[in-house]
Design an enzyme around this catalytic site. Sequence first.
Site, PDB file in Angstrom:
ATOM      1  N   ASP A  19       0.996  -1.241  -0.019  1.00  0.00           N
ATOM      2  CA  ASP A  19      -0.066  -0.047   0.095  1.00  0.00           C
ATOM      3  C   ASP A  19       1.049   1.078  -0.266  1.00  0.00           C
ATOM      4  OD1 ASP A  19      -3.272   0.442   0.708  1.00  0.00           O
ATOM      5  OD2 ASP A  19      -1.625   2.198   1.081  1.00  0.00           O
ATOM      6  N   ILE A  20       0.676   2.154  -0.736  1.00  0.00           N
ATOM      7  CA  ILE A  20       1.410   3.461  -0.937  1.00  0.00           C
ATOM      8  C   ILE A  20       1.128   4.137   0.297  1.00  0.00           C
ATOM      9  CG2 ILE A  20      -0.356   4.877  -1.837  1.00  0.00           C
ATOM     10  CD1 ILE A  20       1.670   5.766  -4.000  1.00  0.00           C
ATOM     11  N   ASN A  78     -12.855  -3.233   2.130  1.00  0.00           N
ATOM     12  CA  ASN A  78     -13.896  -2.344   2.194  1.00  0.00           C
ATOM     13  C   ASN A  78     -14.909  -2.545   0.938  1.00  0.00           C
ATOM     14  OD1 ASN A  78     -13.050  -0.778   4.413  1.00  0.00           O
ATOM     15  ND2 ASN A  78     -11.246  -0.107   3.420  1.00  0.00           N
ATOM     16  N   GLU A  87     -12.298   3.411  -1.464  1.00  0.00           N
ATOM     17  CA  GLU A  87     -11.646   4.523  -2.187  1.00  0.00           C
ATOM     18  C   GLU A  87     -11.500   3.757  -3.727  1.00  0.00           C
ATOM     19  OE1 GLU A  87      -8.202   6.137  -0.503  1.00  0.00           O
ATOM     20  OE2 GLU A  87      -9.020   6.545   1.274  1.00  0.00           O
ATOM     21  N   VAL A  88     -11.008   2.571  -3.938  1.00  0.00           N
ATOM     22  CA  VAL A  88     -10.480   2.187  -5.220  1.00  0.00           C
ATOM     23  C   VAL A  88     -11.483   1.320  -5.725  1.00  0.00           C
ATOM     24  CG1 VAL A  88      -8.668   1.281  -6.607  1.00  0.00           C
ATOM     25  CG2 VAL A  88      -8.188   2.971  -4.562  1.00  0.00           C
ATOM     26  N   HIS A 109     -10.064  -5.488  -3.431  1.00  0.00           N
ATOM     27  CA  HIS A 109      -8.745  -5.548  -2.867  1.00  0.00           C
ATOM     28  C   HIS A 109      -9.002  -5.964  -1.477  1.00  0.00           C
ATOM     29  CE1 HIS A 109      -9.968  -1.298  -2.573  1.00  0.00           C
ATOM     30  NE2 HIS A 109      -9.341  -1.252  -1.530  1.00  0.00           N
ATOM     31  N   HIS A 131      -6.831  -5.977   2.166  1.00  0.00           N
ATOM     32  CA  HIS A 131      -5.727  -5.062   2.856  1.00  0.00           C
ATOM     33  C   HIS A 131      -5.237  -6.511   3.806  1.00  0.00           C
ATOM     34  CE1 HIS A 131      -6.639  -0.809   2.176  1.00  0.00           C
ATOM     35  NE2 HIS A 131      -8.077  -1.278   1.791  1.00  0.00           N
TER      36      HIS A 131
HETATM   37  P1  5GP Z   1     -10.030   1.425   0.137  1.00  0.00           P
HETATM   38  O1  5GP Z   1     -10.189   2.408   0.828  1.00  0.00           O
HETATM   39  O2  5GP Z   1     -10.296   1.374  -1.283  1.00  0.00           O
HETATM   40  O3  5GP Z   1     -10.158   0.145   0.859  1.00  0.00           O
HETATM   41  O4  5GP Z   1      -8.336   1.248  -0.031  1.00  0.00           O
HETATM   42  C1  5GP Z   1      -7.508   1.909  -0.963  1.00  0.00           C
HETATM   43  C2  5GP Z   1      -6.114   1.827  -0.665  1.00  0.00           C
HETATM   44  O5  5GP Z   1      -5.271   1.692  -1.910  1.00  0.00           O
HETATM   45  C3  5GP Z   1      -5.846   2.791   0.299  1.00  0.00           C
HETATM   46  O6  5GP Z   1      -4.910   2.189   1.411  1.00  0.00           O
HETATM   47  C4  5GP Z   1      -4.480   3.524  -0.445  1.00  0.00           C
HETATM   48  O7  5GP Z   1      -3.263   3.879   0.323  1.00  0.00           O
HETATM   49  C5  5GP Z   1      -4.246   2.554  -1.678  1.00  0.00           C
HETATM   50  N1  5GP Z   1      -3.620   3.311  -2.988  1.00  0.00           N
HETATM   51  C6  5GP Z   1      -4.191   4.366  -3.533  1.00  0.00           C
HETATM   52  N2  5GP Z   1      -3.647   4.762  -4.600  1.00  0.00           N
HETATM   53  C7  5GP Z   1      -2.354   3.808  -4.592  1.00  0.00           C
HETATM   54  C8  5GP Z   1      -1.560   3.623  -5.426  1.00  0.00           C
HETATM   55  O8  5GP Z   1      -1.168   4.402  -6.253  1.00  0.00           O
HETATM   56  N3  5GP Z   1      -0.449   2.847  -5.340  1.00  0.00           N
HETATM   57  C9  5GP Z   1      -0.700   1.949  -4.269  1.00  0.00           C
HETATM   58  N4  5GP Z   1       0.342   0.824  -4.083  1.00  0.00           N
HETATM   59  N5  5GP Z   1      -1.762   1.921  -3.275  1.00  0.00           N
HETATM   60  C10 5GP Z   1      -2.253   2.997  -3.490  1.00  0.00           C
END
Ligand code: 5GP
Length: 126
Positions: free
Chosen positions: A38-39, A96, A104-105, A109, A111
């Site tokens: 994760d970034i 999520n 967010e994405v 996925h 985590h």
């Molecule tokens: P969500 O909130 O959708 O469950 O988590 C999305 C995750 O993707 C977040 O923890 C965020 O830090 C990670 N993320 C967003 N953009 C990038 C990216 O460009 N590269 C990587 N490696 N992780 C990302």
Amino acid sequence: MSNNKSAYDDNNIFARILRGEIPCKKIYEDTHSLAFEDIHPQAPVHTLVIPKGKYVSMKDFAENAPDAEIAALLRSVAKVAEIKGLKESGYRILANAGADAHQEVPHLHFHIFGGKALGPMLVDRI
Ligand code: 5GP
């Protein structure tokens, strides 16, 4: 592969990582899945595991993915936890889905969090 492609945003960040348009720190890859760091890590270990297929959410994945892809993703999650050295110490898996969970994405996925005692499951309780 998903038959719900109309709902899938081909420009989401994980789609771009899968196409190699954006770099990632790869931890593991097989036919059906990719794992990368994760970034913005929220724990000493914070690794993401995604299907290579175009699935927005767990619902999309459960309803549309072939069994082989579902099995492969779950096996990948366990394998990545082991690769990251969490097998003995333990870890948390989180996915999520949708607005209340702050997804967010829009590409399914998992985590994987670990590397310290992670505390309670949720910060804000009922
Ligand atoms: P969500 O909130 O959708 O469950 O988590 C999305 C995750 O993707 C977040 O923890 C965020 O830090 C990670 N993320 C967003 N953009 C990038 C990216 O460009 N590269 C990587 N490696 N992780 C990302």
